[in-house]
Design an enzyme around this catalytic site. Structure first.
Site, mmCIF file in Angstrom:
data_model
loop_
_atom_site.group_PDB
_atom_site.id
_atom_site.type_symbol
_atom_site.label_atom_id
_atom_site.label_comp_id
_atom_site.label_asym_id
_atom_site.label_seq_id
_atom_site.Cartn_x
_atom_site.Cartn_y
_atom_site.Cartn_z
ATOM 1 C CB ALA A 77 -0.888 -0.003 1.239
ATOM 2 N N GLY A 122 0.823 -5.591 0.626
ATOM 3 C CA GLY A 122 -0.162 -5.751 -0.449
ATOM 4 C C GLY A 122 0.459 -6.176 -1.761
ATOM 5 C CD GLU A 125 -2.155 -8.750 1.792
ATOM 6 O OE1 GLU A 125 -2.049 -7.510 1.651
ATOM 7 O OE2 GLU A 125 -2.919 -9.276 2.617
ATOM 8 C CD GLU A 145 0.958 -6.721 5.350
ATOM 9 O OE1 GLU A 145 1.810 -7.580 5.673
ATOM 10 O OE2 GLU A 145 0.417 -6.706 4.239
HETATM 11 N N1 COA Z 1 4.458 3.647 -0.099
HETATM 12 C C1 COA Z 1 4.810 4.831 -0.600
HETATM 13 N N2 COA Z 1 6.019 5.118 -1.093
HETATM 14 C C2 COA Z 1 6.909 4.120 -1.078
HETATM 15 C C3 COA Z 1 6.619 2.848 -0.568
HETATM 16 C C4 COA Z 1 5.323 2.619 -0.069
HETATM 17 N N3 COA Z 1 4.949 1.427 0.393
HETATM 18 N N4 COA Z 1 7.736 2.094 -0.667
HETATM 19 C C5 COA Z 1 8.680 2.855 -1.237
HETATM 20 N N5 COA Z 1 8.176 4.088 -1.483
HETATM 21 C C6 COA Z 1 8.882 5.234 -2.057
HETATM 22 C C7 COA Z 1 10.021 5.696 -1.179
HETATM 23 O O1 COA Z 1 9.546 6.513 -0.136
HETATM 24 C C8 COA Z 1 10.851 6.449 -2.186
HETATM 25 O O2 COA Z 1 10.283 7.701 -2.432
HETATM 26 P P1 COA Z 1 11.164 9.045 -2.295
HETATM 27 O O3 COA Z 1 12.119 8.954 -3.424
HETATM 28 O O4 COA Z 1 10.160 10.131 -2.434
HETATM 29 O O5 COA Z 1 11.842 8.970 -0.955
HETATM 30 C C9 COA Z 1 10.676 5.615 -3.449
HETATM 31 O O6 COA Z 1 9.506 4.854 -3.273
HETATM 32 C C10 COA Z 1 11.807 4.637 -3.720
HETATM 33 O O7 COA Z 1 12.019 3.902 -2.524
HETATM 34 P P2 COA Z 1 13.464 3.706 -1.881
HETATM 35 O O8 COA Z 1 13.283 3.166 -0.511
HETATM 36 O O9 COA Z 1 14.267 4.950 -2.049
HETATM 37 O O10 COA Z 1 14.037 2.629 -2.897
HETATM 38 P P3 COA Z 1 14.858 1.322 -2.599
HETATM 39 O O11 COA Z 1 15.063 0.675 -3.912
HETATM 40 O O12 COA Z 1 16.048 1.633 -1.748
HETATM 41 O O13 COA Z 1 13.894 0.376 -1.692
HETATM 42 C C11 COA Z 1 11.902 -0.810 -1.081
HETATM 43 C C12 COA Z 1 12.678 -0.104 -2.225
HETATM 44 C C13 COA Z 1 10.566 -1.240 -1.644
HETATM 45 C C14 COA Z 1 12.702 -2.031 -0.633
HETATM 46 C C15 COA Z 1 11.745 0.158 0.112
HETATM 47 O O14 COA Z 1 11.265 1.395 -0.396
HETATM 48 C C16 COA Z 1 10.795 -0.306 1.170
HETATM 49 O O15 COA Z 1 11.173 -1.106 1.998
HETATM 50 N N6 COA Z 1 9.541 0.233 1.186
HETATM 51 C C17 COA Z 1 8.598 0.000 2.241
HETATM 52 C C18 COA Z 1 7.810 -1.252 1.933
HETATM 53 C C19 COA Z 1 6.784 -1.519 2.994
HETATM 54 O O16 COA Z 1 7.054 -1.551 4.175
HETATM 55 N N7 COA Z 1 5.537 -1.669 2.519
HETATM 56 C C20 COA Z 1 4.401 -1.795 3.370
HETATM 57 C C21 COA Z 1 4.014 -3.172 3.521
HETATM 58 S S1 COA Z 1 2.680 -3.291 4.641
#
Ligand code: COA
Length: 271
Positions: A77, A122, A125, A145
């Site tokens: 999400a 998600g 999922e 989550e």
């Molecule tokens: N919602 C909104 N924005 C998100 C996001 C999410 N779930 N996951 C990543 N982004 C955004 C980051 O904030 C970043 O934006 P910014 O450039 O404005 O800071 C951009 O996407 C790229 O993410 P970044 O973390 O810089 O890239 P990365 O390649 O180093 O890592 C992930 C990618 C997906 C591994 C990491 O972003 C992450 O762990 N995200 C959280 C995932 C999460 O916890 N999801 C919820 C599950 S319930």
């Protein structure tokens, strides 16, 4: 709501190649996180493809779902959007997300997730609702989550337990841990792991195998397996018989037998 209208890049790309539709979540700048706009556009894309199947049952035989870029399949999400939502709006979003996930799960042809990077919350999922999953060796997956103080709300607790077993589901969901592609393979969450650059080819090959089979047969087999999963064995066997009856009455069944006798590939029509 973020939308692809008005000249902005589309949130979802759909590319038809032969009998396969490639659906790409196109928010690489946000790790393909599920914004309201992305969920709505994905739902529309799957509805349009389902309508195509209904009108031309022999044409579309497999769907591949993937994420744009090489970092994320889908980061779950959109947590930035979520922060601004009221509780009512969060429930509304969850309804929409579940509608999408269920549309993927019940899509009338096999759907393959090509997990090109992170698949969390998600995002995983959505992949679990697909029928087959292949992953890049750099991919990481997790139902993370609980680390946010919530639980999976789009089928994760149920589908992961059915796919990988209750012990693995509890390990992953109660810790919220992220695992690599090799562990996901060992747990049966994905069926194949390939180098990132070979993922599109692997997904295309898998889709091609599915597409070479009878489309009514793959659809009926998917319904029998999914529908039977939660039933007592006797009821599951009755469901299998009902699904078998449908394909037995099809032209494709006669074509399969004729092609075997004539030593040629079958030309299924989805009838
Ligand atoms: N919602 C909104 N924005 C998100 C996001 C999410 N779930 N996951 C990543 N982004 C955004 C980051 O904030 C970043 O934006 P910014 O450039 O404005 O800071 C951009 O996407 C790229 O993410 P970044 O973390 O810089 O890239 P990365 O390649 O180093 O890592 C992930 C990618 C997906 C591994 C990491 O972003 C992450 O762990 N995200 C959280 C995932 C999460 O916890 N999801 C919820 C599950 S319930």
């Amino acid at each position: 709501m973020e939308t692809s209208a008005g000249g902005a890049a589309p949130l979802v790309l759909v590319d038809r190649r032969e009998a396969t539709a490639f659906v790409t979540m196109n928010r690489a700048h946000a790790a393909n996180a599920l914004s309201k706009g992305l969920v709505a556009d994905l739902e529309r894309a799957f509805a349009a493809l389902a309508a195509d199947v209904k009108h031309q049952p022999g044409e579309l035989r497999a769907v591949v779902l993937t994420g744009a870029g090489d970092k994320a399949f889908c980061a779950g999400a959109d947590l930035k959007e979520r922060r601004a939502m009221t509780l009512d709006e969060t429930w509304g979003f969850l309804d929409e997300l579940n509608r999408l996930v269920n549309a993927v799960a019940t899509f009338p042809r096999p759907v393959i997730a090509a997990i090109n990077g992170a698949a969390f919350g998600g995002g995983l999922e959505l992949a679990l609702a697909c029928d087959l999953r292949v992953a890049a060796d750099t991919a990481e997956v997790g139902l993370t989550e609980v680390r946010l103080g919530i639980i999976p709300g789009a089928g994760g607790t149920q589908r992961l337990a059915r796919i990988a077993g209750i012990a693995a589901a509890k390990e992953l969901i109660l810790t919220g841990r992220r695992i690599g592609a090799a562990r996901a393979l060992a747990l049966g969450i994905v069926s194949e792991v390939v180098a990132g650059r070979a993922l599109a080819e692997a997904a295309t090959r898998l889709a091609g195998e599915v597409a070479a089979a009878g489309p009514l047969a793959t659809a009926a087999a998917k319904r029998a397996i999914d529908g039977g999963a939660a039933l007592p064995l006797a009821d599951g066997l009755a469901l299998e018989a009902a699904c078998y009856e449908e394909v037995l009455a099809s032209e494709d069944r006669n074509e399969g037998l004729a092609a075997f006798a004539e030593k040629r590939p079958p030309a299924f029509k989805g009838k």
